[in-house]
Design an enzyme around this catalytic site. Structure first.
Site, PDB file in Angstrom:
ATOM      1  N   HIS A  53       0.831  -1.204   0.000  1.00 37.60           N
ATOM      2  CA  HIS A  53       0.000   0.000   0.000  1.00 37.60           C
ATOM      3  C   HIS A  53       0.865   1.253   0.000  1.00 37.60           C
ATOM      4  O   HIS A  53       0.421   2.324   0.383  1.00 37.60           O
ATOM      5  CB  HIS A  53      -0.958   0.003   1.190  1.00 37.60           C
ATOM      6  CG  HIS A  53      -1.572  -1.341   1.425  1.00 37.60           C
ATOM      7  ND1 HIS A  53      -1.035  -2.253   2.277  1.00 37.60           N
ATOM      8  CD2 HIS A  53      -2.637  -1.930   0.856  1.00 37.60           C
ATOM      9  CE1 HIS A  53      -1.756  -3.368   2.240  1.00 37.60           C
ATOM     10  NE2 HIS A  53      -2.731  -3.196   1.387  1.00 37.60           N
TER      11      HIS A  53
HETATM   12  S1  FES Z   1       2.038  -0.592   3.113  1.00 35.28           S
HETATM   13 FE1  FES Z   1       0.397  -1.901   3.667  1.00 35.28          FE
HETATM   14  S2  FES Z   1       1.494  -3.622   4.321  1.00 35.28           S
HETATM   15 FE2  FES Z   1       3.083  -2.295   3.842  1.00 35.28          FE
END
Ligand code: FES
Ligand code: HEM
Lengths: 191, 419
Positions: A156
């Site tokens: 993410h």
């Molecule tokens: S940014 Fe969501 S798990 Fe690493």
């Protein structure tokens, strides 16, 4: 119970209350083993500690080892990387805690608090993104390392700096530093 | 149950004997043969039967898979390959189960959208609707745990990311979130222990679903079916007996749907899945792009649209839980959106929003994708929390027909005029 006066509890009231309490407490107590059985069991808790030989890791290189089923990132940082990390004003950091398992939670997230004195080039981290548990990229040479030169979590989009601190993205905390000590100059024991 | 004269007459001495002791045949006859169904039901009303069919299919194929599957971190991946290659017809049964999960969700989404369009959640069907939301949640839990079983890279990392959602509780009570996650895992990371318990629950939950489906149908048969006009059945001419009319329509709809389903099972069984799940789980390496199964994508997009971990998790869960309150959020006195010209526009905007969120959930979480995901997330909540109550009060609906019969006959339908 209409025939009895409401104020004077009788034998039957006592039995009703005692039986309800017995059943209630009994049910609650009996529930616990069924909940607790799901917690990490004895064999999982009896975690072996591991020793890692750092001698083959040249400056700029990184290795990943496994401890407690988790990946451990070990990076031999170049002087530039160390300098980049020490230069950052602490106020710029999203997470102010050193997240060092051997130090109290309040310890500021300065580079020295996340490494060992005199061994500042070695950075040892639990390689699990503090957002939702993916493993960030940045360990191998041609990995994407993110905007801050440390690690980048593709899941993410969390960016970590060269001290493994969260700088950008949804992750709330710095990468954690596991408990470890130097046994010799080039040997560490994790756990 | 909805009151109607029972036409059940036990014919033999044996059925009479049964009828005096356990009148199960009488109940089945009353509920599924001469049960009055609105005469104007369209094909969207065949999705209920479709869902029941898929629940049975998943249970039957699942039990067969369980006879060959091994729930351990060491053997799980290979046992699924063994099912696909060695077990007689294992490839077929496994494909039916894997593709079946997708089509189960497809039918559920159409079913839910139908309910939203025709106002099937409105009084007196609130409990019926809420039971539906419960089934939906149980389906999601079941499918999530089922997806972990093949123990591929996507299985492993989906479990890691989704279970880690609970660690966001740490932001409220430090340490509690981590305790919950370790409790779910039975360790300090996702492991074979986790796989084993997910398997036990994956076997259990479909039977829980079957139980709630029973309640769902019970509630349905107490209040009766809604229909495209949203009007109640007022006279016998508004209804036809369930058998053969509704049953045959259900069977025809089912046949068409199953034809499409079979196309996927035989010709593109992996189209709806991810290639990465044919790589065995590796706890030390995350695939570069992890995505959930398509049916989770809208919620995943909502999760990622919000930059804060805890708030993202809250938004994701409340996007589903809010559905429970829809019967009270919608203030309109008209059930069917057919007669609500203004709300109709918003309804389609909402459907578009959910589809758009699904598209964005599959894209990397960066740049414009995140921006758009935020816009649509905002509308998702605005629709349920603001549009539903306000449009319901402000809008003047189109005139309703006096009865189902009138609505049908005006269109010159050839529906039977008997009863
Ligand atoms: S940014 Fe969501 S798990 Fe690493
Ligand atoms: C609501 C009903 C069900 C749903 C939605 C569902 C969903 C799923 C999903 C999505 C998978 C992963 C398929 C894949 O991608 O490989 C799966 C696998 C599996 N399921 Fe189910 N399932 C259901 C019922 C059952 C039942 C009742 C059983 C057992 C009695 C069962 C046993 C299995 C087994 C053994 C696997 C692993 C084999 C495989 O991955 O193909 N399932 N399920």
């Amino acid at each position: 119970m209409a025939s009895h006066s409401a104020e004077t509890p009788n034998r039957r009231d006592f039995i009703v209350i005692a039986a309800q309490a017995f059943a209630g407490v009994g049910a609650a107590v009996a529930l616990w083993p069924f909940i607790h059985q799901m917690n990490p069991d004895a064999s999982t808790q009896a975690l072996a500690s591991i020793e890692v030989d750092l001698a083959p890791v040249k400056p700029g290189q990184a290795i990943t080892v496994s401890w407690r089923g988790k990946p451990i990132f070990i990076r031999n940082r170049t002087p530039e990387e160390v300098q980049a990390a020490t230069k950052v004003p602490l106020n710029d950091l999203k997470d102010q805690s050193a997240r060092n398992d051997l130090l109290p939670e309040r310890t500021p997230a300065s580079d020295v608090n996340r490494t060992k004195r005199g061994k500042e080039n070695w950075l040892v981290l639990i390689g699990i993104c503090t957002h939702l548990g993916c493993i960030p990229k940045g360990q191998s040479m041609n990995d994407q390392k993110g905007d801050f030169g440390g690690w980048f979590c593709p899941c993410h989009g969390s960016h970590y700096d060269t001290a493994g601190r969260i700088r950008l993205g949804p992750a709330p905390q710095n990468l954690h530093v596991p408990p470890y000590e130097f046994q010799t100059d080039t040997m560490i024991k994790i756990g | 149950m909805a009151s109607h004269e029972s036409s059940y007459r036990p014919t033999s001495r044996f059925t009479k004997w049964i009828d005096d002791r356990l009148p199960l045949p009488r109940m089945m006859h009353g509920q599924f043969v001469d049960f009055p169904t609105p005469r104007n039901l369209n094909y969207l009303w065949t999705t209920g039967g479709l869902l029941t069919f898929f629940l049975v299919i998943q249970i039957v194929t699942g039990i067969v898979l369980a006879m060959h599957y091994v729930p351990s971190a060491h053997d799980a991946f290979n046992s699924v390959e063994h099912i696909r290659r060695d077990v007689n017809y294992g490839w077929l049964i496994r494909n039916i189960h894997a593709v079946g999960a997708s089509f189960f969700f497809l039918a559920a989404y159409i079913h839910i959208a139908r309910g939203l369009y025709y106002g099937s959640y409105k009084a007196p069907r609130e409990i019926l609707w809420i039971l539906g939301v419960v089934i939906f949640l149980l389906m999601m839990a079941t499918a999530f745990m089922g997806y972990s079983l093949p123990w591929g890279q996507m299985s492993f990392w989906a479990v890691t990311v989704i279970t880690n959602l609970f660690s966001s509780v740490d932001a409220v009570i430090p340490g509690l979130g981590t305790r919950i996650v370790e409790w779910l895992w039975g360790g300090y990371a996702v492991s074979g222990t986790t796989l084993n318990r997910f398997y036990a629950l994956h076997y259990l939950l479909p039977f829980v679903i079957a139980g709630v489906v029973g309640l769902h149908i019970w509630a349905l048969h107490v209040v009766g079916q809604n229909n495209p006009t949203g009007l109640d059945i007022k006279s016998p001419s508004d209804a036809v007996p369930m058998a053969p009319f509704a049953i045959m329509k259900d069977l025809f709809g089912l046949s068409v749907f199953v034809l499409v389903f079979a196309w996927f099972v035989f010709f593109m069984p992996d189209y709806l899945g991810h290639a990465d799940n044919y790589i065995e789980a590796n706890p030390l390496s995350t695939p570069p792009h992890i995505v959930p199964e398509w049916y989770f994508l809208p919620y995943y997009a909502i999760l990622r649209a919000i930059p804060d971990k805890l708030l993202g998790v809250i938004a994701m869960f409340s996007s589903i839980l809010l559905l429970i309150f829809v019967p009270w959020l919608d203030t309109s006195r008209i059930r069917s959106t057919k007669y609500r010209p203004v709300y109709k526009i918003f309804f389609w905007l909402f459907i578009f929003t959910v589809v758009a969120l699904g598209y964005l959930g599959a894209k990397p979480a960066e740049g414009v994708y995140v921006q758009w995901a935020r816009v649509f997330t905002a509308y998702y909540f605005l629709h349920l929390l603001v549009v539903l109550p306000i449009v319901g009060v402000m809008e003047t609906g189109r005139p309703l027909p006096n009865s189902i019969t009138e609505a049908v006959l005006k269109k010159g339908s050839a529906a039977p005029k008997t009863r």
